[in-house]
Scaffold this motif. Structure first.
Motif, PDB file in Angstrom:
ATOM      1  N   ASN A 245      52.644  34.225  38.333  1.00  0.00           N
ATOM      2  CA  ASN A 245      52.664  35.325  39.292  1.00  0.00           C
ATOM      3  C   ASN A 245      52.090  36.623  38.701  1.00  0.00           C
ATOM      4  OD1 ASN A 245      53.122  36.017  41.960  1.00  0.00           O
ATOM      5  ND2 ASN A 245      55.101  36.937  41.514  1.00  0.00           N
ATOM      6  N   ARG A 246      50.982  36.474  37.937  1.00  0.00           N
ATOM      7  CA  ARG A 246      50.309  37.628  37.350  1.00  0.00           C
ATOM      8  C   ARG A 246      48.937  37.830  37.987  1.00  0.00           C
ATOM      9  NH1 ARG A 246      49.015  37.170  31.957  1.00  0.00           N
ATOM     10  NH2 ARG A 246      49.053  34.909  32.043  1.00  0.00           N
ATOM     11  N   GLY A 247      48.852  37.466  39.285  1.00  0.00           N
ATOM     12  CA  GLY A 247      47.581  37.587  39.971  1.00  0.00           C
ATOM     13  C   GLY A 247      46.608  36.555  39.451  1.00  0.00           C
ATOM     14  N   GLY A 248      45.346  36.854  39.601  1.00  0.00           N
ATOM     15  CA  GLY A 248      44.339  35.931  39.093  1.00  0.00           C
ATOM     16  C   GLY A 248      43.029  36.083  39.819  1.00  0.00           C
ATOM     17  N   LEU A 249      42.035  35.438  39.239  1.00  0.00           N
ATOM     18  CA  LEU A 249      40.718  35.447  39.858  1.00  0.00           C
ATOM     19  C   LEU A 249      40.663  34.368  40.923  1.00  0.00           C
ATOM     20  CD1 LEU A 249      38.537  35.882  36.657  1.00  0.00           C
ATOM     21  CD2 LEU A 249      39.148  37.627  38.332  1.00  0.00           C
ATOM     22  N   ASN A 250      40.170  34.734  42.076  1.00  0.00           N
ATOM     23  CA  ASN A 250      39.949  33.787  43.159  1.00  0.00           C
ATOM     24  C   ASN A 250      38.504  33.305  43.097  1.00  0.00           C
ATOM     25  OD1 ASN A 250      42.039  35.897  44.239  1.00  0.00           O
ATOM     26  ND2 ASN A 250      42.340  34.034  45.418  1.00  0.00           N
ATOM     27  N   ALA A 251      38.256  32.104  43.593  1.00  0.00           N
ATOM     28  CA  ALA A 251      36.883  31.635  43.761  1.00  0.00           C
ATOM     29  C   ALA A 251      36.254  32.464  44.873  1.00  0.00           C
ATOM     30  CB  ALA A 251      36.866  30.157  44.111  1.00  0.00           C
ATOM     31  N   VAL A 252      35.035  32.931  44.643  1.00  0.00           N
ATOM     32  CA  VAL A 252      34.283  33.670  45.655  1.00  0.00           C
ATOM     33  C   VAL A 252      33.228  32.721  46.200  1.00  0.00           C
ATOM     34  CG1 VAL A 252      32.810  35.659  46.135  1.00  0.00           C
ATOM     35  CG2 VAL A 252      34.676  35.864  44.477  1.00  0.00           C
ATOM     36  N   ILE A 253      33.283  32.509  47.502  1.00  0.00           N
ATOM     37  CA  ILE A 253      32.398  31.553  48.165  1.00  0.00           C
ATOM     38  C   ILE A 253      31.377  32.313  49.012  1.00  0.00           C
ATOM     39  CG2 ILE A 253      32.319  29.560  49.730  1.00  0.00           C
ATOM     40  CD1 ILE A 253      34.036  29.176  47.111  1.00  0.00           C
ATOM     41  N   LEU A 254      30.108  31.958  48.857  1.00  0.00           N
ATOM     42  CA  LEU A 254      29.061  32.522  49.696  1.00  0.00           C
ATOM     43  C   LEU A 254      29.113  31.791  51.034  1.00  0.00           C
ATOM     44  CD1 LEU A 254      26.688  34.507  49.889  1.00  0.00           C
ATOM     45  CD2 LEU A 254      25.223  32.694  48.961  1.00  0.00           C
ATOM     46  N   LYS A 255      29.475  32.496  52.087  1.00  0.00           N
ATOM     47  CA  LYS A 255      29.728  31.874  53.386  1.00  0.00           C
ATOM     48  C   LYS A 255      28.496  31.156  53.940  1.00  0.00           C
ATOM     49  CE  LYS A 255      31.878  34.896  56.101  1.00  0.00           C
ATOM     50  NZ  LYS A 255      32.647  36.033  56.648  1.00  0.00           N
ATOM     51  N   SER A 256      27.311  31.674  53.665  1.00  0.00           N
ATOM     52  CA  SER A 256      26.098  31.068  54.226  1.00  0.00           C
ATOM     53  C   SER A 256      25.786  29.696  53.631  1.00  0.00           C
ATOM     54  CB  SER A 256      24.898  32.002  54.042  1.00  0.00           C
ATOM     55  OG  SER A 256      24.630  32.179  52.661  1.00  0.00           O
ATOM     56  N   THR A 257      26.293  29.422  52.430  1.00  0.00           N
ATOM     57  CA  THR A 257      26.000  28.138  51.780  1.00  0.00           C
ATOM     58  C   THR A 257      27.257  27.312  51.503  1.00  0.00           C
ATOM     59  OG1 THR A 257      26.194  29.050  49.542  1.00  0.00           O
ATOM     60  CG2 THR A 257      24.001  29.145  50.591  1.00  0.00           C
ATOM     61  N   GLY A 258      28.432  27.961  51.497  1.00  0.00           N
ATOM     62  CA  GLY A 258      29.666  27.266  51.136  1.00  0.00           C
ATOM     63  C   GLY A 258      29.827  27.065  49.642  1.00  0.00           C
ATOM     64  N   LYS A 259      28.936  27.653  48.835  1.00  0.00           N
ATOM     65  CA  LYS A 259      28.971  27.471  47.381  1.00  0.00           C
ATOM     66  C   LYS A 259      29.784  28.561  46.695  1.00  0.00           C
ATOM     67  CE  LYS A 259      24.564  25.122  46.932  1.00  0.00           C
ATOM     68  NZ  LYS A 259      23.228  25.164  46.334  1.00  0.00           N
ATOM     69  N   MET A 260      30.475  28.160  45.632  1.00  0.00           N
ATOM     70  CA  MET A 260      31.165  29.125  44.779  1.00  0.00           C
ATOM     71  C   MET A 260      30.107  29.853  43.955  1.00  0.00           C
ATOM     72  SD  MET A 260      33.920  28.356  41.802  1.00  0.00           S
ATOM     73  CE  MET A 260      34.465  29.619  40.676  1.00  0.00           C
ATOM     74  N   ILE A 261      30.141  31.201  44.020  1.00  0.00           N
ATOM     75  CA  ILE A 261      29.146  31.994  43.289  1.00  0.00           C
ATOM     76  C   ILE A 261      29.774  32.898  42.234  1.00  0.00           C
ATOM     77  CG2 ILE A 261      27.517  31.935  45.205  1.00  0.00           C
ATOM     78  CD1 ILE A 261      28.317  34.907  45.748  1.00  0.00           C
ATOM     79  N   GLY A 262      31.104  33.010  42.271  1.00  0.00           N
ATOM     80  CA  GLY A 262      31.766  33.886  41.312  1.00  0.00           C
ATOM     81  C   GLY A 262      33.267  33.799  41.434  1.00  0.00           C
ATOM     82  N   LYS A 263      33.902  34.711  40.693  1.00  0.00           N
ATOM     83  CA  LYS A 263      35.357  34.846  40.735  1.00  0.00           C
ATOM     84  C   LYS A 263      35.674  36.333  40.820  1.00  0.00           C
ATOM     85  CE  LYS A 263      36.357  30.861  37.792  1.00  0.00           C
ATOM     86  NZ  LYS A 263      37.076  30.427  36.590  1.00  0.00           N
ATOM     87  N   CYS A 264      36.694  36.647  41.590  1.00  0.00           N
ATOM     88  CA  CYS A 264      37.127  38.034  41.715  1.00  0.00           C
ATOM     89  C   CYS A 264      38.583  38.033  42.144  1.00  0.00           C
ATOM     90  CB  CYS A 264      36.281  38.770  42.752  1.00  0.00           C
ATOM     91  SG  CYS A 264      36.733  40.509  42.986  1.00  0.00           S
ATOM     92  N   GLY A 265      39.329  39.004  41.645  1.00  0.00           N
ATOM     93  CA  GLY A 265      40.716  39.098  42.053  1.00  0.00           C
ATOM     94  C   GLY A 265      41.457  40.222  41.377  1.00  0.00           C
ATOM     95  N   LEU A 266      42.740  40.260  41.662  1.00  0.00           N
ATOM     96  CA  LEU A 266      43.639  41.269  41.108  1.00  0.00           C
ATOM     97  C   LEU A 266      44.436  40.646  39.961  1.00  0.00           C
ATOM     98  CD1 LEU A 266      44.890  42.742  44.495  1.00  0.00           C
ATOM     99  CD2 LEU A 266      43.289  43.817  42.891  1.00  0.00           C
ATOM    100  N   LEU A 267      44.396  41.303  38.813  1.00  0.00           N
ATOM    101  CA  LEU A 267      45.023  40.791  37.598  1.00  0.00           C
ATOM    102  C   LEU A 267      46.047  41.784  37.073  1.00  0.00           C
ATOM    103  CD1 LEU A 267      41.657  39.968  35.817  1.00  0.00           C
ATOM    104  CD2 LEU A 267      43.077  38.335  37.046  1.00  0.00           C
ATOM    105  N   VAL A 268      47.220  41.311  36.731  1.00  0.00           N
ATOM    106  CA  VAL A 268      48.193  42.162  36.060  1.00  0.00           C
ATOM    107  C   VAL A 268      47.814  42.163  34.575  1.00  0.00           C
ATOM    108  CG1 VAL A 268      50.614  42.525  35.496  1.00  0.00           C
ATOM    109  CG2 VAL A 268      49.982  41.601  37.741  1.00  0.00           C
ATOM    110  N   GLN A 269      47.491  43.340  34.056  1.00  0.00           N
ATOM    111  CA  GLN A 269      47.054  43.494  32.670  1.00  0.00           C
ATOM    112  C   GLN A 269      47.997  44.417  31.909  1.00  0.00           C
ATOM    113  OE1 GLN A 269      44.952  41.507  31.702  1.00  0.00           O
ATOM    114  NE2 GLN A 269      42.920  41.697  32.567  1.00  0.00           N
ATOM    115  N   ASP A 270      48.033  44.231  30.612  1.00  0.00           N
ATOM    116  CA  ASP A 270      48.767  45.135  29.731  1.00  0.00           C
ATOM    117  C   ASP A 270      47.741  46.024  29.042  1.00  0.00           C
ATOM    118  OD1 ASP A 270      50.725  46.351  28.217  1.00  0.00           O
ATOM    119  OD2 ASP A 270      50.819  44.753  26.734  1.00  0.00           O
ATOM    120  N   VAL A 271      47.717  47.294  29.398  1.00  0.00           N
ATOM    121  CA  VAL A 271      46.774  48.247  28.828  1.00  0.00           C
ATOM    122  C   VAL A 271      47.580  49.308  28.096  1.00  0.00           C
ATOM    123  CG1 VAL A 271      44.938  49.904  29.314  1.00  0.00           C
ATOM    124  CG2 VAL A 271      45.156  47.836  30.721  1.00  0.00           C
TER     125      VAL A 271
END
Length: 187
Positions: free
Chosen positions: A65-91
């Motif tokens: 439950n520390r967030g995470g990167l989601n798969a980013v899908i390009l809707k026009s092709t249905g392909k995964m092109i990246g990862k993006c998300g909210l991450l709990v970090q210790d800074v």
């Protein structure tokens, strides 16, 4: 699973959880040795070992439950092109909510990272996740990663400070407060 952008969409992108079925799609990400320093990657490991470690870390974040990167899908092709998300970090011994993003090199310079990062920021503020983290959201960018710094600035973030990373790496922290975000929503 708090902080995850599952089933979110933008004009060109959709988000879902990362699964092990994405492994072969993501493996080419590690072909670009010049990005290793940006992500604290161990140059002595093989691309397959790095990808395995990356997936283990991502899936562990989900279960802890520390967030995470989601798969980013390009809707026009249905392909995964990246990862993006909210991450709990210790800074610097403080819990911060970070927008993280990585994209396969063939999808760089097309605005996808910015589009995904804006969606993550809006999702975080709309769900008031920022309230768990001093009412702000950050992006942590290696000082030499000018592309990711541009994404943070396009995402209405401003430079906050520099922090040390592992070894002799230095990172710029960009941030936006809930008040600043609200001001951008009224335009």
């Amino acid at each position: 699973m708090k902080y995850l952008l599952t089933n979110q969409e933008t004009e060109r992108l959709s988000f879902r959880l990362v699964t092990m079925a994405d492994f072969d799609t993501w493996l080419p990400f590690f072909n670009r040795k010049e990005i290793y320093k940006y992500l604290w990657l161990d140059e002595t490991k093989t691309e397959k070992e790095l990808c395995e470690s990356w997936f283990k870390k991502c899936l562990t974040r989900y279960t802890e439950n520390r967030g995470g990167l989601n798969a980013v899908i390009l809707k026009s092709t249905g392909k995964m092109i990246g990862k993006c998300g909210l991450l709990v970090q210790d800074v610097e011994n403080e819990k911060r909510l970070e927008i993280g993003y990585s994209f396969l090199p063939e999808y760089w310079h097309k605005g996808y990272a910015t589009e995904a990062a804006i969606c993550a920021k809006d999702f975080g503020f709309e769900n008031e996740f920022d309230k768990d983290f001093n009412s702000n959201i950050i992006s942590m960018v290696h000082v030499e990663n000018t592309g990711s710094a541009k994404v943070a600035r396009y995402n209405s973030m401003t430079f906050e400070k520099q922090v040390p990373g592992l070894g002799n790496h230095v990172f710029d922290i960009f941030s936006i407060t809930s008040e600043e975000w609200e001001a951008t929503q009224n335009k």
